[in-house]
Design an enzyme around this catalytic site. Structure first.
Site, PDB file in Angstrom:
ATOM      1  N   HIS A  15     -14.319  -3.631   8.929  1.00  0.00           N
ATOM      2  CA  HIS A  15     -13.471  -3.302   7.559  1.00  0.00           C
ATOM      3  C   HIS A  15     -13.626  -4.274   6.636  1.00  0.00           C
ATOM      4  O   HIS A  15     -12.827  -4.367   5.651  1.00  0.00           O
ATOM      5  CB  HIS A  15     -12.002  -2.794   7.994  1.00  0.00           C
ATOM      6  CG  HIS A  15     -11.857  -1.856   9.000  1.00  0.00           C
ATOM      7  ND1 HIS A  15     -12.311  -0.465   8.929  1.00  0.00           N
ATOM      8  CD2 HIS A  15     -11.345  -1.918  10.320  1.00  0.00           C
ATOM      9  CE1 HIS A  15     -11.822   0.053   9.963  1.00  0.00           C
ATOM     10  NE2 HIS A  15     -11.294  -0.461  10.647  1.00  0.00           N
ATOM     11  N   LYS A  51       0.775  -1.104   0.103  1.00  0.00           N
ATOM     12  CA  LYS A  51       0.006  -0.103   0.063  1.00  0.00           C
ATOM     13  C   LYS A  51       0.920   1.226   0.111  1.00  0.00           C
ATOM     14  O   LYS A  51       0.613   2.206  -0.636  1.00  0.00           O
ATOM     15  CB  LYS A  51      -1.147  -0.068   1.079  1.00  0.00           C
ATOM     16  CG  LYS A  51      -2.206  -0.858   1.144  1.00  0.00           C
ATOM     17  CD  LYS A  51      -3.063  -0.940   2.286  1.00  0.00           C
ATOM     18  CE  LYS A  51      -4.013  -1.902   1.951  1.00  0.00           C
ATOM     19  NZ  LYS A  51      -4.010  -3.197   1.937  1.00  0.00           N
ATOM     20  N   ARG A  85      -6.091  -8.813  -8.378  1.00  0.00           N
ATOM     21  CA  ARG A  85      -6.719 -10.120  -8.277  1.00  0.00           C
ATOM     22  C   ARG A  85      -8.136  -9.885  -8.708  1.00  0.00           C
ATOM     23  O   ARG A  85      -8.673  -8.916  -8.893  1.00  0.00           O
ATOM     24  CB  ARG A  85      -6.707 -10.719  -6.816  1.00  0.00           C
ATOM     25  CG  ARG A  85      -7.111 -10.072  -5.718  1.00  0.00           C
ATOM     26  CD  ARG A  85      -6.981 -10.669  -4.400  1.00  0.00           C
ATOM     27  NE  ARG A  85      -7.395 -10.055  -3.552  1.00  0.00           N
ATOM     28  CZ  ARG A  85      -8.515  -9.626  -3.032  1.00  0.00           C
ATOM     29  NH1 ARG A  85      -9.673 -10.165  -3.420  1.00  0.00           N
ATOM     30  NH2 ARG A  85      -8.470  -9.045  -1.877  1.00  0.00           N
TER      31      ARG A  85
END
Length: 673
Positions: free
Chosen positions: A235, A116, A296
């Site tokens: 989340h 990230k 993906r």
């Protein structure tokens, strides 16, 4: 085209890939762990190879064994599904070195977007807007706390190599930061093998909007519009829909162009998702920030298939085989609206605690499309993607998702109505699930009116949690209807063979001993000489009529009010599903339970599910207060904090950190203060 591929995954995605490959004339090889020897994905494939123990680290993450299985079976390519090795750069490179096609992006693209922090730096250089935060390499706790204070609370700590909601913590004040960071890093290390994190400003009313992108080996790249995945718990996504409500054509084109630019910047090939955080500004317009790229296929890809009419798994196989994209950007169109609900084994009212157990009953709505036939079933009104069957067990070793329920409608209103009806007709017995909770979310004001953000579940908490189930008199009537149907005999049988309470004179009474949880209910079923049926419950007498509509389906009239119920009996358990609610009852024999005492747990802390002890937050001799965190467990790849059931003094710690424990295991003793 490939003649044989190996599917390096399990569950519904492995089943989905196997079905698409079969339709394309491609043979498939499954890999499986000890826990999955009889799993649905094993039977869906042409061949199967055992690769190790039940835990993912002993099987599905052992990529050397997967490559050996591919070589032994003559597979030409490997489809990684999602999760496990799907975004593992080393695995993608190892496939190439072994002469296998990795059905996914190039290793360099995985590396570029897999972190990230690195991805955000790349996007920053490309001019894509970012959420303010710290994305660097220094992960020293005190330094990260200083960065959080600079950014301003609340902040979000995120695993740099993460995904699926794991390794994420919202922190609202400085004094909670260090503990949250430690927990986040433990979970990230366990799930992704890296504890590196980044820290960002927490957008207070964010929407989670993602763009589906697809690239081929000829350098072409397109976006297949967007999905709104704002409804989340811990989340992790709960409901996903396409297109995003309120998205203007101009903003869609802008976000799509940004996503394609991101993919092209790393030479992307195959299916990928560029995720954005968006917030509403200027009367509903959206400002968006790059969040991450998932290299993906996503769990929620069926909603994109539903609105575009394209099979994304087929696209993957064709692109990996060197073929160009099946459609260009100007050929892609949206039609209708689609919503996906993730059906999970969990207890929403208990903080979404994962559940394990057997799927004793698994009934889906009628007219469901389970697999694709000629062309595509992308616009099927109701579709289920599942990797389990009735009788299968949900183990603690993998994700808690049971299946995905996908609906399509001409517009969002029709899709909402279809999803509500489909959830009503989804009956799962044997373990706790979120089906009833999902239906309440779908019916909530916020979701129905598309007032979306990632805090929707918390905002709607009073309407979503701890809601009453089927009214007890109606449920008791359903139990009585099921009992009477079981005892029914042919109408021409002689009176002495009948078991329906027939009497020459007077009325027949029988006692029903029912329980909801730990609450006992004594009910009396009475049949008058004239055939009238009565149900006495908790001091009230109700007129009752029953009629069997099928093997597990009954019509009951309680004081003249009609209800249609599905009733499933498993041992002493009775699971009842009605039009608006459901309820589980126990119908037990008091003689068989004579002498049994209700076992109290007030003096101990027990494991609510099988898992691993991550840490104890207290030691022997500590005084604790009710609700105080005492221990942390890991189950189904998530951490769960266990709190004190009452005030007391910690006695003995019964396990060591790192021990695997079973459901109900006593973790520590708690003496009176």
């Amino acid at each position: 085209m490939f003649k044989k591929i190996l599917i390096a995954n399990r569950g519904e995605i492995a089943c989905r890939v196997a079905k698409t490959a079969k339709r394309m004339g491609i043979r498939t090889v499954a890999v499986y762990s000890d826990a999955d020897a009889q799993a649905a994905h094993v039977l869906a494939c042409d061949e199967a190879v055992h690769i190790g123990g039940a835990a993912a680290r002993d099987s599905y993450l052992q990529w050397q064994r997967i490559l050996e299985a591919a070589k032994a079976t003559g597979a030409q390519a490997v489809h990684p599904g999602y999760g496990f090795l799907s975004e593992n750069e080393a695995f993608a490179r190892a496939c190439a070195e072994a002469g296998l096609v990795f059905i996914g992006p190039p290793p360099d693209a995985i590396a570029a977007m897999g972190s990230k922090s690195a991805a955000k730096s790349l996007m920053d250089k490309a001019g894509v807007p970012l959420v303010p935060g710290y994305h660097g390499d220094n992960n020293e706790p005190t330094f990260l706390l200083q960065q959080a204070e600079r950014i301003g609370f609340p902040v979000l700590i995120k695993a740099s190599a993460g995904g699926g909601g794991r390794g994420m913590r919202r922190v609202d004040k400085a004094e909670d930061f260090i503990a949250a960071l430690a927990s986040c890093q433990r979970e990230a290390r366990s799930s992704f093998g890296s504890d590196h994190v980044l820290v960002e400003r927490y957008v207070t009313r964010p929407r989670h909007i993602e763009i589906q992108v697809f690239g081929d080996t000829q350098g072409q790249c397109v976006y297949l519009f967007e999905r709104d995945c704002s409804v989340q718990r811990r989340h992790q996504k709960v409901l996903e829909e396409a297109p995003a409500p309120g998205m203007s054509a101009e903003r869609r084109a802008e976000m799509g162009a940004a996503a394609v630019a991101a993919a092209k910047a790393v030479g992307y090939v195959g299916a990928g998702t560029v995720e954005f955080i968006a917030e509403e500004v200027n009367d509903g317009d959206l400002r968006f920030y790059f969040m991450e790229m998932n290299t993906r296929l996503q769990v929620e890809h069926p909603v994109t298939e539903a609105i575009t009419g394209h099979d994304l798994v087929e696209w993957q196989l064709r692109v990996a085989n060197g073929q160009p994209l099946p459609a260009q950007q100007n050929e892609l169109r949206m039609h209708g609206h689609a919503i996906e609900a993730r059906i999970c084994a969990e207890s929403p009212d208990a903080g979404f605690l994962p559940a394990t157990g057997s799927l004793d009953v698994l009934r889906w709505p009628a007219h469901v499309a389970f697999e694709r036939t000629a062309g595509t079933d992308a616009t099927a009104p109701v579709r289920v993607d599942a990797g389990v069957r009735e009788g299968d067990a949900i183990s603690p070793f993998y994700d808690s998702m049971i299946a995905k329920l996908i609906v399509w409608g001409e517009d969002r209103q029709q899709a909402l109505a279809r999803l509500d009806a489909a959830l009503r007709d989804t009956h799962i017995v044997g373990l706790a699930t979120n089906v009833a909770f999902l239906r309440r979310v779908v019916q909530s004001r916020a979701f129905a009116t598309a007032d979306l953000d990632t805090a929707l579940i918390e905002r709607e908490r009073p309407a979503l949690f701890d809601q009453p189930g089927l009214p007890l008199p109606v449920a008791a009537a359903g139990v009585a209807a099921h009992l009477l149907a079981e005892e029914a005999v042919a109408p021409d049988a002689d009176p002495w063979s009948r078991r329906d309470g027939f009497r020459l004179h007077g009325s027949a009474r029988r006692r029903l001993d029912l329980a909801t949880g730990k609450t006992h209910h004594a009910a009396t079923l009475e049949r008058s000489h004239d055939g009238a049926l009565w149900l006495a419950l908790n001091g009230q007498r109700h007129a009752l009529q029953t009629r069997a509509l099928g093997a597990d389906r009954f019509e009951v009239r309680v004081d003249g009010q009609r209800h249609v119920l599905s009733v499933y009996a498993r041992g002493e358990q009775r699971a009842l599903f009605g039009e608006h609610a459901s309820l589980e009852l126990q119908e037990f024999d008091p003689v068989a339970h004579a002498g049994q005492e209700a076992g109290g747990h007030g003096g101990r802390l027990s494991a609510p599910m099988p898992g691993k002890v991550i840490s104890f937050l207290v030691k022997a001799g500590d005084s604790v207060a009710a609700g105080q965190p005492l221990a942390v467990m890991e189950a189904m790849k998530m951490e769960h904090t266990l709190n004190a059931p009452r005030d007391g003094v910690v006695g003995e710690l019964m396990f060591a950190v790192g021990d695997q424990v079973g459901e109900g295991a006593e973790l520590l003793t708690l003496a009176e203060a």
